[in-house]
Motif scaffolding. Structure first.
Motif, PDB file in Angstrom:
ATOM      1  N   ARG A  40       0.826  -1.215   0.000  1.00  0.00           N
ATOM      2  CA  ARG A  40       0.000   0.000   0.000  1.00  0.00           C
ATOM      3  C   ARG A  40       0.855   1.258   0.000  1.00  0.00           C
ATOM      4  NH1 ARG A  40      -1.353   2.222   5.319  1.00  0.00           N
ATOM      5  NH2 ARG A  40      -3.407   2.820   4.504  1.00  0.00           N
ATOM      6  N   LEU A  41       2.131   1.124   0.355  1.00  0.00           N
ATOM      7  CA  LEU A  41       3.032   2.271   0.347  1.00  0.00           C
ATOM      8  C   LEU A  41       3.682   2.497  -1.022  1.00  0.00           C
ATOM      9  CD1 LEU A  41       4.882   1.668   3.745  1.00  0.00           C
ATOM     10  CD2 LEU A  41       2.954   3.211   3.309  1.00  0.00           C
ATOM     11  N   HIS A  42       3.604   1.500  -1.888  1.00  0.00           N
ATOM     12  CA  HIS A  42       4.277   1.597  -3.192  1.00  0.00           C
ATOM     13  C   HIS A  42       3.744   2.754  -4.034  1.00  0.00           C
ATOM     14  CE1 HIS A  42       6.302   0.391  -6.843  1.00  0.00           C
ATOM     15  NE2 HIS A  42       5.142   0.260  -7.467  1.00  0.00           N
ATOM     16  N   PRO A  43       2.428   2.860  -4.274  1.00  0.00           N
ATOM     17  CA  PRO A  43       1.949   3.997  -5.076  1.00  0.00           C
ATOM     18  C   PRO A  43       2.136   5.335  -4.370  1.00  0.00           C
ATOM     19  CG  PRO A  43       0.102   2.752  -4.190  1.00  0.00           C
ATOM     20  CD  PRO A  43       1.326   1.941  -3.920  1.00  0.00           C
ATOM     21  N   LEU A  44       2.163   5.324  -3.045  1.00  0.00           N
ATOM     22  CA  LEU A  44       2.366   6.570  -2.308  1.00  0.00           C
ATOM     23  C   LEU A  44       3.733   7.167  -2.641  1.00  0.00           C
ATOM     24  CD1 LEU A  44       1.437   7.283   1.367  1.00  0.00           C
ATOM     25  CD2 LEU A  44       3.724   7.830   0.560  1.00  0.00           C
ATOM     26  N   PHE A  45       4.791   6.352  -2.514  1.00  0.00           N
ATOM     27  CA  PHE A  45       6.133   6.871  -2.772  1.00  0.00           C
ATOM     28  C   PHE A  45       6.377   7.126  -4.258  1.00  0.00           C
ATOM     29  CE2 PHE A  45       6.975   4.969   1.455  1.00  0.00           C
ATOM     30  CZ  PHE A  45       7.541   6.070   2.062  1.00  0.00           C
ATOM     31  N   MET A  46       5.829   6.279  -5.117  1.00  0.00           N
ATOM     32  CA  MET A  46       6.009   6.498  -6.553  1.00  0.00           C
ATOM     33  C   MET A  46       5.246   7.741  -7.015  1.00  0.00           C
ATOM     34  SD  MET A  46       8.206   4.462  -7.577  1.00  0.00           S
ATOM     35  CE  MET A  46       8.950   2.830  -7.590  1.00  0.00           C
ATOM     36  N   GLY A  47       4.080   7.980  -6.413  1.00  0.00           N
ATOM     37  CA  GLY A  47       3.328   9.183  -6.754  1.00  0.00           C
ATOM     38  C   GLY A  47       4.078  10.446  -6.348  1.00  0.00           C
ATOM     39  N   GLY A  88      13.259  13.135  -5.778  1.00  0.00           N
ATOM     40  CA  GLY A  88      12.401  12.197  -6.499  1.00  0.00           C
ATOM     41  C   GLY A  88      13.049  10.838  -6.675  1.00  0.00           C
ATOM     42  N   ALA A  89      14.353  10.835  -6.966  1.00  0.00           N
ATOM     43  CA  ALA A  89      15.065   9.571  -7.135  1.00  0.00           C
ATOM     44  C   ALA A  89      15.088   8.777  -5.831  1.00  0.00           C
ATOM     45  CB  ALA A  89      16.489   9.835  -7.618  1.00  0.00           C
ATOM     46  N   VAL A  90      15.280   9.466  -4.705  1.00  0.00           N
ATOM     47  CA  VAL A  90      15.273   8.789  -3.400  1.00  0.00           C
ATOM     48  C   VAL A  90      13.891   8.210  -3.108  1.00  0.00           C
ATOM     49  CG1 VAL A  90      15.467   9.141  -0.903  1.00  0.00           C
ATOM     50  CG2 VAL A  90      17.156  10.152  -2.436  1.00  0.00           C
ATOM     51  N   LEU A  91      12.845   8.991  -3.369  1.00  0.00           N
ATOM     52  CA  LEU A  91      11.476   8.510  -3.151  1.00  0.00           C
ATOM     53  C   LEU A  91      11.160   7.308  -4.037  1.00  0.00           C
ATOM     54  CD1 LEU A  91       9.648  11.944  -2.894  1.00  0.00           C
ATOM     55  CD2 LEU A  91       9.908  10.270  -1.051  1.00  0.00           C
ATOM     56  N   ALA A  92      11.632   7.346  -5.285  1.00  0.00           N
ATOM     57  CA  ALA A  92      11.421   6.211  -6.192  1.00  0.00           C
ATOM     58  C   ALA A  92      12.162   4.978  -5.680  1.00  0.00           C
ATOM     59  CB  ALA A  92      11.890   6.565  -7.601  1.00  0.00           C
ATOM     60  N   GLY A  93      13.365   5.192  -5.133  1.00  0.00           N
ATOM     61  CA  GLY A  93      14.104   4.082  -4.547  1.00  0.00           C
ATOM     62  C   GLY A  93      13.355   3.455  -3.383  1.00  0.00           C
ATOM     63  N   ILE A  94      12.739   4.304  -2.551  1.00  0.00           N
ATOM     64  CA  ILE A  94      11.937   3.789  -1.442  1.00  0.00           C
ATOM     65  C   ILE A  94      10.717   3.035  -1.976  1.00  0.00           C
ATOM     66  CG2 ILE A  94      10.572   4.425   0.582  1.00  0.00           C
ATOM     67  CD1 ILE A  94      12.406   6.847   0.917  1.00  0.00           C
ATOM     68  N   ASN A 178       5.341   8.930 -16.523  1.00  0.00           N
ATOM     69  CA  ASN A 178       3.925   9.284 -16.649  1.00  0.00           C
ATOM     70  C   ASN A 178       3.115   8.126 -17.209  1.00  0.00           C
ATOM     71  OD1 ASN A 178       3.163  12.320 -16.060  1.00  0.00           O
ATOM     72  ND2 ASN A 178       5.221  12.345 -16.913  1.00  0.00           N
ATOM     73  N   LEU A 179       3.688   7.388 -18.148  1.00  0.00           N
ATOM     74  CA  LEU A 179       2.994   6.220 -18.689  1.00  0.00           C
ATOM     75  C   LEU A 179       2.754   5.194 -17.598  1.00  0.00           C
ATOM     76  CD1 LEU A 179       1.893   4.543 -21.030  1.00  0.00           C
ATOM     77  CD2 LEU A 179       4.237   3.792 -21.506  1.00  0.00           C
ATOM     78  N   ASN A 180       3.767   4.979 -16.738  1.00  0.00           N
ATOM     79  CA  ASN A 180       3.604   3.960 -15.704  1.00  0.00           C
ATOM     80  C   ASN A 180       2.694   4.418 -14.574  1.00  0.00           C
ATOM     81  OD1 ASN A 180       4.489   1.289 -15.743  1.00  0.00           O
ATOM     82  ND2 ASN A 180       5.679   1.598 -13.876  1.00  0.00           N
ATOM     83  N   LEU A 181       2.647   5.720 -14.329  1.00  0.00           N
ATOM     84  CA  LEU A 181       1.669   6.215 -13.367  1.00  0.00           C
ATOM     85  C   LEU A 181       0.255   5.904 -13.832  1.00  0.00           C
ATOM     86  CD1 LEU A 181       3.108   9.724 -12.398  1.00  0.00           C
ATOM     87  CD2 LEU A 181       2.842   7.764 -10.869  1.00  0.00           C
ATOM     88  N   LEU A 182       0.027   6.045 -15.119  1.00  0.00           N
ATOM     89  CA  LEU A 182      -1.304   5.770 -15.664  1.00  0.00           C
ATOM     90  C   LEU A 182      -1.638   4.287 -15.605  1.00  0.00           C
ATOM     91  CD1 LEU A 182      -1.318   8.169 -18.747  1.00  0.00           C
ATOM     92  CD2 LEU A 182      -2.647   8.399 -16.651  1.00  0.00           C
ATOM     93  N   THR A 183      -0.675   3.415 -15.934  1.00  0.00           N
ATOM     94  CA  THR A 183      -0.956   1.975 -15.860  1.00  0.00           C
ATOM     95  C   THR A 183      -1.216   1.549 -14.417  1.00  0.00           C
ATOM     96  OG1 THR A 183       1.403   1.406 -15.686  1.00  0.00           O
ATOM     97  CG2 THR A 183       0.446   1.477 -17.893  1.00  0.00           C
ATOM     98  N   GLY A 184      -0.425   2.076 -13.473  1.00  0.00           N
ATOM     99  CA  GLY A 184      -0.643   1.741 -12.071  1.00  0.00           C
ATOM    100  C   GLY A 184      -1.979   2.251 -11.565  1.00  0.00           C
ATOM    101  N   LEU A 185      -2.357   3.419 -12.027  1.00  0.00           N
ATOM    102  CA  LEU A 185      -3.625   4.017 -11.626  1.00  0.00           C
ATOM    103  C   LEU A 185      -4.807   3.116 -11.977  1.00  0.00           C
ATOM    104  CD1 LEU A 185      -5.152   6.656 -10.698  1.00  0.00           C
ATOM    105  CD2 LEU A 185      -5.125   7.323 -13.105  1.00  0.00           C
ATOM    106  N   TRP A 186      -4.774   2.526 -13.154  1.00  0.00           N
ATOM    107  CA  TRP A 186      -5.896   1.707 -13.617  1.00  0.00           C
ATOM    108  C   TRP A 186      -5.828   0.266 -13.113  1.00  0.00           C
ATOM    109  CZ3 TRP A 186     -10.207   3.529 -15.945  1.00  0.00           C
ATOM    110  CH2 TRP A 186     -10.155   4.876 -16.353  1.00  0.00           C
ATOM    111  N   MET A 187      -4.811  -0.047 -12.310  1.00  0.00           N
ATOM    112  CA  MET A 187      -4.708  -1.370 -11.693  1.00  0.00           C
ATOM    113  C   MET A 187      -5.103  -1.358 -10.216  1.00  0.00           C
ATOM    114  SD  MET A 187      -0.990  -2.389 -13.227  1.00  0.00           S
ATOM    115  CE  MET A 187      -0.624  -3.268 -11.724  1.00  0.00           C
TER     116      MET A 187
END
Length: 242
Positions: A40-47, A88-94, A178-187
């Motif tokens: 549940r934390l994955h989309p939070l940090f990636m967002g 952003g890179a650190v947040l993506a790493g998390i 941005n493409l992957n944010l959209l794919t994750g959003l619809w999953m």
């Protein structure tokens, strides 16, 4: 000077999409199932990483006017860009770390469909492979950014055009993100159809109002690019210093 309407809309839709992504991530109730608490934390940090910090850093050189005189110099824009991208890179790493932890608890492979996602198989596979391509590109981009920053802050203006691939790689990473944010959003099942549509529209609209696509360079187009070269001929050289 006041922020232009175009730049204001860009930031407004960027922040709106980020807020909705975070709300959907936190809407998933903590579960006792293996890995659920991590996932549940994955989309939070990636967002936070891609929808906010890296997007803000991506546009930083192109915003025409921002509040405060301190931000309207190349040095300040450069430092702000570096801070946003590094954060952003650190947040993506998390975000990757919590995803890894979730898969470790369920004994599922990272490159295979997992029990955490829903939706069409092609969409889930796209999210996996586009996501890893984006992270790999981001890792390379961080290295390129460090090299680019070093030559821009040295005393030699003749080498400022080197490592121009940094911009090309940045465009590619930003597009993949941005493409992957959209794919994750619809999953993610916690997002309603309405929220998915609103976030998708906000992400796309933020791009449309981005100050780079209309052919201008925003702040970069306002700064003088002519550097007087100190050599015997006294001629003038022009550099696209970023």
């Amino acid at each position: 000077m006041p922020v232009s309407c175009k730049d204001f809309l860009n930031v407004t839709f960027m922040v709106s999409s980020t807020a909705l992504i975070l709300q959907g991530a936190l809407a998933r109730a903590p579960e006792s199932a293996p890995g659920a608490g991590w996932m549940r934390l994955h989309p939070l940090f990636m967002g936070l990483a891609f929808s906010l910090m890296i997007s803000l850093g991506f546009w930083m050189y192109n915003y025409e006017d921002l509040p405060g005189e301190w931000i309207d110099t190349r040095q300040s824009r450069r430092k702000t860009h570096a801070f946003c991208q590094a954060t952003g890179a650190v947040l993506a790493g998390i975000g990757f770390f919590v995803n890894y932890q979730a898969h470790s608890e369920t004994k599922e492979a990272l490159f295979e469909l997992s029990s955490f996602s829903e939706g069409e198989v092609w969409l889930r596979l796209a999210h996996i492979f586009v996501g890893y391509a984006c992270l790999l590109g981001l890792l390379i981009q961080v290295g390129l950014g460090i090299m680019k920053y070093r030559i821009l802050v040295d005393d030699n203006d003749d080498n400022d055009g080197e490592w121009s691939v940094h911009e090309l790689m940045g465009n590619a990473v930003f597009g993949l993100a941005n493409l992957n944010l959209l794919t994750g959003l619809w999953m993610w099942k916690e997002y309603s159809i309405a929220v998915r549509a609103i976030v998708s529209l906000a992400l796309v609209t933020s791009l449309v109002f981005g100050p780079r696509w209309d052919g201008t360079r925003g702040f970069l187009s306002n700064e003088p690019k002519v550097v007087q070269a100190r050599h015997a001929g006294g001629s003038t050289r022009v550099f696209g210093r970023a």
